[in-house]
Design an enzyme around this catalytic site. Structure first.
Site, PDB file in Angstrom:
ATOM      1  N   ALA A   1       0.815  -1.219   0.000  1.00 22.14           N
ATOM      2  CA  ALA A   1       0.000   0.000   0.000  1.00 22.14           C
ATOM      3  C   ALA A   1       0.847   1.267   0.000  1.00 22.14           C
ATOM      4  O   ALA A   1       0.311   2.365   0.119  1.00 22.14           O
ATOM      5  CB  ALA A   1      -0.936  -0.007   1.213  1.00 22.14           C
TER       6      ALA A   1
ATOM      7  N   GLY B   1       1.775   2.929  -6.025  1.00 19.28           N
ATOM      8  CA  GLY B   1       1.013   2.409  -7.152  1.00 19.28           C
ATOM      9  C   GLY B   1      -0.422   1.976  -6.831  1.00 19.28           C
ATOM     10  O   GLY B   1      -1.195   2.710  -6.196  1.00 19.28           O
ATOM     11  N   ILE B   2      -0.761   0.780  -7.289  1.00 18.73           N
ATOM     12  CA  ILE B   2      -2.138   0.276  -7.207  1.00 18.73           C
ATOM     13  C   ILE B   2      -2.575   0.098  -5.750  1.00 18.73           C
ATOM     14  O   ILE B   2      -3.712   0.414  -5.383  1.00 18.73           O
ATOM     15  CB  ILE B   2      -2.231  -1.073  -7.966  1.00 18.73           C
ATOM     16  CG1 ILE B   2      -1.831  -0.881  -9.440  1.00 18.73           C
ATOM     17  CG2 ILE B   2      -3.630  -1.671  -7.852  1.00 18.73           C
ATOM     18  CD1 ILE B   2      -1.419  -2.174 -10.149  1.00 18.73           C
TER      19      ILE B   2
ATOM     20  N   TYR C   1       8.740 -13.705 -12.903  1.00 16.89           N
ATOM     21  CA  TYR C   1       7.516 -12.976 -12.554  1.00 16.89           C
ATOM     22  C   TYR C   1       6.279 -13.833 -12.838  1.00 16.89           C
ATOM     23  O   TYR C   1       5.446 -14.059 -11.970  1.00 16.89           O
ATOM     24  CB  TYR C   1       7.454 -11.667 -13.352  1.00 16.89           C
ATOM     25  CG  TYR C   1       6.245 -10.807 -13.038  1.00 16.89           C
ATOM     26  CD1 TYR C   1       6.141 -10.136 -11.823  1.00 16.89           C
ATOM     27  CD2 TYR C   1       5.202 -10.665 -13.960  1.00 16.89           C
ATOM     28  CE1 TYR C   1       5.033  -9.343 -11.542  1.00 16.89           C
ATOM     29  CE2 TYR C   1       4.099  -9.879 -13.685  1.00 16.89           C
ATOM     30  CZ  TYR C   1       4.022  -9.222 -12.469  1.00 16.89           C
ATOM     31  OH  TYR C   1       2.912  -8.439 -12.182  1.00 16.89           O
TER      32      TYR C   1
END
Ligand SMILES: NC(=O)c1ccc[n+]([C@@H]2O[C@H](COP(=O)([O-])OP(=O)(O)OC[C@H]3O[C@@H](n4cnc5c(N)ncnc54)[C@H](OP(=O)(O)O)[C@@H]3O)[C@@H](O)[C@H]2O)c1
Length: 280
Positions: A34, A37-38, A175
């Site tokens: 948090a 970004g998102i 990833y």
């Protein structure tokens, strides 16, 4: 984002703040990653909707900055600095969260790390264990440690990627493998977890510090962090198990029906990109 790109790119999303407020006000939601970004955008939207927002990431100063924005707008936020790649820190932060919040209404597993390097060019050996720690074993260990707070009705949201759903692509092994691994693990865990609702959100490209270093991505259409956060929070307002852009089904079908052709296409694109990257 222009209207056409939104139409082409966007997964379903919660664009109505009142709908989010209906389900989030007075609830306790943990968002990992948090500080940027998102995750930061999702935490702000939850704070605005009246949730008690618990925020986890490594950088306390960044977490505090987002928490201060939430509090300044009248919301409630609490920060829990921890490194998901360190099992001892995961156990300790879970104990701290449980001590403060015996019940969690939702956990958004968003923290993540992306490395885009060719394994064949001698990508650092640490890439794979590092990504597996942050994207897979860390978030899995955190959810298991938080089990006492996750009761019937709790919602677990996995912030995944469209790349976790199609065949392996050059440079993306660590990833894709770690994101797909955690996604499958969580779905399997959910099958043993009565009453807990799990949803996977497969995001397309999003303009954040994670995607910024890739030159090619600067030319491609992408969601903003706020638009992506609206997609991430969609499973709170609708009982869906999957959130994805409509075109992902096509990539999944191509992976199933024509993996060799898709593989050739991805390799050709990568060769083009390498040529483009080395342009003077
Ligand atoms: N951006 C995209 O195009 C895109 C597309 C599809 C999916 N996603 C997914 O969306 C999620 C969020 O990514 P983003 O684009 O918002 O990236 P970002 O801006 O780089 O944010 C990543 C977040 O994860 C946290 N994090 C990283 N390593 C951590 C660790 N070891 N322990 C705890 N927290 C850690 C970071 O905080 P600290 O550095 O403070 O720890 C940060 O808050 C990721 O799971 C990513 O895979 C992104």
């Amino acid at each position: 984002m222009p209207r056409l790109s939104r139409l082409l790119l966007s997964p379903p999303a919660c664009r109505d703040p009142a709908a989010l407020r209906n389900v989030a006000a007075g609830r306790t939601v943990l968002v990992t990653g948090a500080s940027s970004g998102i995750g930061a955008a999702a935490a702000r939207q939850l704070g605005q909707a009246g949730a008690t927002t618990l925020m986890l990431a490594r950088r306390p100063d960044r977490l505090e900055a987002v928490a201060a924005q939430i509090r300044a707008a009248g919301g409630q936020a609490q920060v829990y600095p921890a490194d998901l790649g360190d099992p001892a820190q995961v156990e300790a932060v879970a104990r701290a969260i449980l001590a403060d919040h015996p019940q969690l209404d939702a956990v958004v597993s968003n923290a993540g790390r992306s490395v885009r390097r060719r394994a064949q060019d001698g990508a650092p050996k640490a890439d794979l264990p590092r990504l597996l720690g942050v994207n897979f074993s860390g978030p899995a260990a955190l959810l298991l440690a938080l089990r006492p707070a996750l009761a019937r009705g709790s919602v677990l949201i996995n912030v995944s990627s469209v790349s976790a759903r199609h065949i392996g692509a050059p440079r993306w092994g660590a990833y894709q493998g770690s994101k797909a691994g955690f996604d499958l693990w969580l779905q399997a865990a959910a099958a043993e977890w009565p009453g807990v609702h799990v949803a996977s959100v497969y995001l397309p490209l999003v303009r954040t510090p994670m995607s910024a270093p890739t030159r090619l991505y600067r030319c491609l259409p992408a969601l903003s962090d706020d638009e992506a956060a609206q997609a991430v929070l969609f499973p709170l307002v609708r009982p869906v198990v999957r959130v994805a852009p409509w075109w992902l089904r096509g990539a999944e079908l191509a992976s199933l029906l024509a993996p060799a052709a898709l593989g050739r296409g991805l390799r050709a694109l990568e060769r083009l990109e390498r040529r483009w990257e080395t342009r003077p």
